[in-house]
Every structure is written in structure tokens, then in C-alpha cells.
Design a protein around this motif. Structure first.
Motif, PDB file in Angstrom:
ATOM      1  N   UNK A  72      22.407  57.863  31.277  1.00 60.20           N
ATOM      2  CA  UNK A  72      21.908  56.459  31.748  1.00 60.20           C
ATOM      3  C   UNK A  72      20.873  56.456  32.987  1.00 60.20           C
ATOM      4  N   UNK A  73      20.612  57.485  33.227  1.00 59.57           N
ATOM      5  CA  UNK A  73      19.769  57.889  34.408  1.00 59.57           C
ATOM      6  C   UNK A  73      18.327  57.552  34.024  1.00 59.57           C
ATOM      7  N   UNK A  74      17.537  56.889  34.953  1.00 57.87           N
ATOM      8  CA  UNK A  74      16.125  56.844  34.602  1.00 57.87           C
ATOM      9  C   UNK A  74      15.455  58.158  34.398  1.00 57.87           C
ATOM     10  N   UNK A  75      14.518  58.403  33.213  1.00 63.24           N
ATOM     11  CA  UNK A  75      13.969  59.481  33.089  1.00 63.24           C
ATOM     12  C   UNK A  75      12.810  59.730  33.995  1.00 63.24           C
ATOM     13  N   UNK A  76      12.918  60.739  34.944  1.00 65.10           N
ATOM     14  CA  UNK A  76      11.867  61.078  35.750  1.00 65.10           C
ATOM     15  C   UNK A  76      10.716  61.736  35.079  1.00 65.10           C
ATOM     16  N   UNK A 105      12.180  65.102  33.012  1.00 60.89           N
ATOM     17  CA  UNK A 105      13.399  64.539  32.538  1.00 60.89           C
ATOM     18  C   UNK A 105      14.011  65.447  31.253  1.00 60.89           C
ATOM     19  N   UNK A 106      13.239  65.991  30.428  1.00 59.36           N
ATOM     20  CA  UNK A 106      13.374  66.626  29.181  1.00 59.36           C
ATOM     21  C   UNK A 106      14.388  67.944  29.582  1.00 59.36           C
ATOM     22  N   UNK A 107      15.334  68.346  29.105  1.00 56.94           N
ATOM     23  CA  UNK A 107      16.065  69.432  29.589  1.00 56.94           C
ATOM     24  C   UNK A 107      15.202  70.784  29.120  1.00 56.94           C
ATOM     25  N   UNK A 119       7.355  59.991  44.958  1.00 57.47           N
ATOM     26  CA  UNK A 119       8.663  59.360  45.250  1.00 57.47           C
ATOM     27  C   UNK A 119       9.136  58.562  44.314  1.00 57.47           C
ATOM     28  N   UNK A 120      10.305  58.346  44.512  1.00 58.20           N
ATOM     29  CA  UNK A 120      11.344  57.507  43.631  1.00 58.20           C
ATOM     30  C   UNK A 120      11.451  57.679  42.369  1.00 58.20           C
ATOM     31  N   UNK A 121      11.816  56.832  41.487  1.00 59.59           N
ATOM     32  CA  UNK A 121      12.141  57.324  40.070  1.00 59.59           C
ATOM     33  C   UNK A 121      11.272  56.321  39.260  1.00 59.59           C
ATOM     34  N   UNK A 122      10.543  57.096  38.102  1.00 61.87           N
ATOM     35  CA  UNK A 122       9.636  56.308  37.219  1.00 61.87           C
ATOM     36  C   UNK A 122      10.350  56.492  35.753  1.00 61.87           C
TER      37      UNK A 122
END
Length: 218
Positions: A192-196, A154-156, A179-182
Motif C-alpha cells: 500500500x505504499x506509494x511507488x517511489x 519501487x520495483x524489487x 524529495x517526497x514520494x511520487x
């Protein structure tokens, strides 16, 4: 504490924020088992959740000489050795070794020793240039067609470093590995997106060095 180590850093929710979640550890373990790994390099130990998953995978695969090489220059100074002590209490120090040097020093040393690994897990410094250097050397250490799993995609800074190797060196994301988002304990990303958390990538087989004229911006 009911869960986690008896000692943590004096930062709010440090254990929950830093530690790779149980679900992702289970997925990492299963991925490594499916690959039949014998040698794994890990950058960053901290509280050792991912290290326990890697150790479990190596024990389960049960190859002749399992080896888990962990790099963490801050394990003693920042983490009070709680991660390493946990590995030792689980008996995994029989297959694991800790290199207390910066990864920019430890990885070239492993390369010069001729180490070949089946996979690597990268969760050390999140500064772009240091992630980029970690991946540079791991590309030469991990075997052709092997795996590199990166935490905190998730970190740029992390994602941008990884993108170079995808765009220019043929690394491919393994679909369905995580799979999915954690979401992390830190919550959501800037929009606002979940941080993968984790991304699993497969190195090309055969490996190649592209002409400099073929550079793709990342």
C-alpha cells in the motif's frame, strides 16, 4: 490525445504508466544542471519525457560539446519512434544520438570507445540481471564522483540491483534530489505504499575495487 504522443502502445494507461512524471523530470533536469553536465547516457527512451529533461539540462548548462547518448533497442518496434521524433522536433537531435542496440551490447561498445560521462539515467529493462549489467558498465563509464539516476526504484528487481552497488561499491544516495514520494499511475506497492520513482546516487571518488572477501550480502 491532449497530452503525450499521437501514437501509444495498445495497453491501458500506457503513456501515464511508462512516462516519467513531469515533477520528476523537472527534478532530474535541475539536478543535472547543478552538476554542470556535458555528457549524459540514458538507457530507455520510450515516450522521451526524461530525454527532454536531459536535453534541456544540457542546453542550459551550455558546455562546449554537449552529448546525450540514448540506448533503446525497442524505440522503433515497440514505440513507433515517437520518442525520437519528439526529440527531433525539439531540435535536440543536434546533441543526441540513438543507439538501437540492447544496453548489454551498447554500453560495452561505449566503454571500448573510451567514453566518459558525467551522469546516466537508467530506465530500460527492469529485470534484475539486466539492471545489474547496466549499472556494472555505467560504473565504468560515468566519471568518478558522477551521478547515476535510476527510475522505478519501487520495483524489487531494480532496488535489489542498486543495493548491491550501495553495499559493496560505495554508491551513496543523494539526499533531497527527489524529495517526497511520487506515486506512479500504477498506484501503490504491495503493502500500500506509494511507488517511489527515481533515486539519485553518487559514485565514489576515488573509485575502488573491493577485495572479494569484503562482500556484503544485499
Amino acid at each position: 490525445m491532449e497530452e503525450g504522443p499521437a501514437r501509444t502502445r495498445d495497453r491501458e494507461a500506457d503513456f501515464e504508466t511508462v512516462t516519467v512524471p513531469e515533477r520528476d523530470c523537472d527534478l532530474l533536469r535541475d539536478l543535472l544542471i547543478s552538476e554542470g553536465v556535458q555528457t549524459v547516457v540514458e538507457v530507455g527512451l520510450a515516450y522521451a519525457s526524461s530525454a527532454l529533461a536531459i536535453g534541456e539540462a544540457l542546453i542550459t548548462v551550455n558546455r562546449p560539446r554537449p552529448r546525450h547518448i540514448i540506448i533503446d533497442p525497442l524505440q522503433e518496434s515497440a514505440w513507433s519512434n515517437v520518442g525520437w521524433e519528439l526529440l527531433c522536433s525539439a531540435g535536440l537531435d543536434s546533441i543526441a544520438s540513438l543507439m538501437p542496440s540492447p544496453s548489454s551490447i551498447a554500453l560495452p561498445q561505449l566503454l571500448s570507445e573510451g567514453l566518459t560521462a558525467d551522469a546516466a539515467f537508467v530506465d530500460g529493462s527492469h529485470r534484475f540481471h539486466e539492471v545489474f549489467v547496466d549499472l556494472y558498465f555505467l560504473r565504468k563509464i560515468v566519471r568518478r564522483g558522477g551521478l547515476i539516476v535510476v527510475d522505478d526504484d519501487w520495483a524489487p528487481s531494480v532496488r535489489t540491483a542498486v543495493r548491491y552497488y550501495q553495499q559493496n561499491l560505495g554508491w551513496t544516495v543523494i539526499p533531497g534530489a527527489f524529495p517526497g514520494e511520487t506515486a506512479t499511475a500504477a498506484g501503490s506497492g504491495p503493502r500500500g505504499e506509494p511507488r517511489i520513482r527515481c533515486k539519485a546516487l553518487r559514485l565514489p571518488d576515488p573509485s575502488f575495487e573491493p577485495p572479494f572477501e569484503d562482500f556484503h550480502a544485499f
